[in-house]
Design an enzyme around this catalytic site. Sequence first.
Site, PDB file in Angstrom:
ATOM      1  CG  HIS A 143      -5.775  -5.077  -3.427  1.00 40.56           C
ATOM      2  ND1 HIS A 143      -5.600  -3.717  -3.379  1.00 40.56           N
ATOM      3  CD2 HIS A 143      -4.963  -5.529  -4.418  1.00 40.56           C
ATOM      4  CE1 HIS A 143      -4.699  -3.356  -4.280  1.00 40.56           C
ATOM      5  NE2 HIS A 143      -4.295  -4.445  -4.933  1.00 40.56           N
ATOM      6  CE1 TYR A 164      -4.187  -1.376  -0.193  1.00 39.67           C
ATOM      7  CE2 TYR A 164      -3.706  -2.544   1.834  1.00 39.67           C
ATOM      8  CZ  TYR A 164      -4.517  -2.328   0.737  1.00 39.67           C
ATOM      9  OH  TYR A 164      -5.673  -3.053   0.584  1.00 39.67           O
ATOM     10  CD  GLU A 169      -1.407  -3.811  -6.571  1.00 45.05           C
ATOM     11  OE1 GLU A 169      -1.623  -2.677  -6.110  1.00 45.05           O
ATOM     12  OE2 GLU A 169      -2.319  -4.538  -7.026  1.00 45.05           O
ATOM     13  CG  ASN A 202     -12.603  -2.493   1.106  1.00 41.46           C
ATOM     14  OD1 ASN A 202     -11.707  -3.249   1.495  1.00 41.46           O
ATOM     15  ND2 ASN A 202     -12.372  -1.399   0.415  1.00 41.46           N
TER      16      ASN A 202
HETATM   17  P1  IDP Z   1      -9.232   0.274  -3.452  1.00 36.41           P
HETATM   18  O1  IDP Z   1      -9.004  -0.871  -2.484  1.00 36.41           O
HETATM   19  O2  IDP Z   1     -10.653   0.321  -3.912  1.00 36.41           O
HETATM   20  O3  IDP Z   1      -8.232   0.299  -4.564  1.00 36.41           O
HETATM   21  P2  IDP Z   1      -7.732   2.483  -2.278  1.00 36.41           P
HETATM   22  O4  IDP Z   1      -8.084   3.914  -2.380  1.00 36.41           O
HETATM   23  O5  IDP Z   1      -6.548   1.991  -3.038  1.00 36.41           O
HETATM   24  O6  IDP Z   1      -9.052   1.631  -2.616  1.00 36.41           O
HETATM   25  O7  IDP Z   1      -7.517   2.159  -0.756  1.00 36.41           O
HETATM   26  C1  IDP Z   1      -6.967   0.958  -0.320  1.00 36.41           C
HETATM   27  C2  IDP Z   1      -7.750   0.446   0.863  1.00 36.41           C
HETATM   28  O8  IDP Z   1      -7.645   1.379   1.919  1.00 36.41           O
HETATM   29  C3  IDP Z   1      -9.251   0.316   0.629  1.00 36.41           C
HETATM   30  O9  IDP Z   1      -9.617  -0.894   0.022  1.00 36.41           O
HETATM   31  C4  IDP Z   1      -9.775   0.423   2.024  1.00 36.41           C
HETATM   32  O10 IDP Z   1      -9.651  -0.812   2.696  1.00 36.41           O
HETATM   33  C5  IDP Z   1      -8.834   1.425   2.659  1.00 36.41           C
HETATM   34  N1  IDP Z   1      -9.392   2.783   2.596  1.00 36.41           N
HETATM   35  C6  IDP Z   1      -9.561   3.549   1.507  1.00 36.41           C
HETATM   36  N2  IDP Z   1     -10.100   4.734   1.813  1.00 36.41           N
HETATM   37  C7  IDP Z   1     -10.258   4.713   3.162  1.00 36.41           C
HETATM   38  C8  IDP Z   1     -10.783   5.671   4.103  1.00 36.41           C
HETATM   39  O11 IDP Z   1     -11.192   6.754   3.741  1.00 36.41           O
HETATM   40  N3  IDP Z   1     -10.772   5.281   5.395  1.00 36.41           N
HETATM   41  C9  IDP Z   1     -10.324   4.088   5.797  1.00 36.41           C
HETATM   42  N4  IDP Z   1      -9.846   3.169   4.965  1.00 36.41           N
HETATM   43  C10 IDP Z   1      -9.803   3.480   3.647  1.00 36.41           C
HETATM   44 MG    MG Z   2      -6.175   0.681  -4.594  1.00 34.97          MG
END
Ligand code: IDP
Ligand code: MG
Length: 245
Positions: free
Chosen positions: A209, A143, A220, A206
Amino acid sequence: MSASRKLFQAAARSLLSASQRSSPAALLAAEGRTAALATLTNLGRKTLPTAYAYHKQGSHHASSGWGAFAAAVPAAVYMLQDQEAHAAEVNAAELERTFIAIKPDGVQRGLISEIVSRFERKGYKLVAIKLIVPSKEFAQKHYHDLKDRPFFNGLCDFLSSGPVLAMVWEGEGVIKYGRKLIGATDPQKSEPGTIRGDLAIVVVRNIIHGSDGPETAKDEIALWFEPKELVSYTSNAEKWIYGVN
Ligand code: IDP
Ligand code: MG
């Protein structure tokens, strides 16, 4: 399968592999019409109708010289080509690959088969899979582009808190469409029908990934897998998943 059919297929197969080893020009000179046909069909899916027409045109030679066998072998070659060469073409086309991971929440909730089946049923091909508990340092590498975000530390703690199912999926457009299957980052905003839309409620849990573009996919995959862990094989279903009419 009858013995004669087996023999027949073996003859066709040897022509097929000869055609795959040789250049079109060498083949035309050395092996004549039948092998040239195999090569023509091998040049690409779009050449198949031409090659097939050529075979049909030539079929009136059935009663002369080569006899029925000479006429029939190209047909068998064509049939094998249709099934096998296309799968080879699909591989040769260097299909896109993406990195997909089921995070510890998805694994703990018993959602592995549900998530894997969505990619599988779509028609994507699984080329690597392993269950691992990443270290915190590894999670930070994964990350790294989020290192300035306030949730970075908690995110890396969580990713390294338990087993993650790391996978590589292959298929036309899999990077972009994989993200569609996954749904928006925040499950509150994910559409129903998507993985996060159907199976998750909050952004910090969620469950999955997916790489967000060709560059991240490449990085990755390289971070999570050794090249030898990526398995290249022909899927039996490919000839039904892809095609050109
Ligand atoms: P993605 O997983 O949909 O690519 P990213 O923006 O790359 O989203 O963020 C990576 C992970 O970080 C997300 O899947 C989620 O678990 C976490 N995340 C993203 N935005 C937030 C936030 O605003 N608060 C807390 N966790 C977040
Ligand atoms: Mg992402």
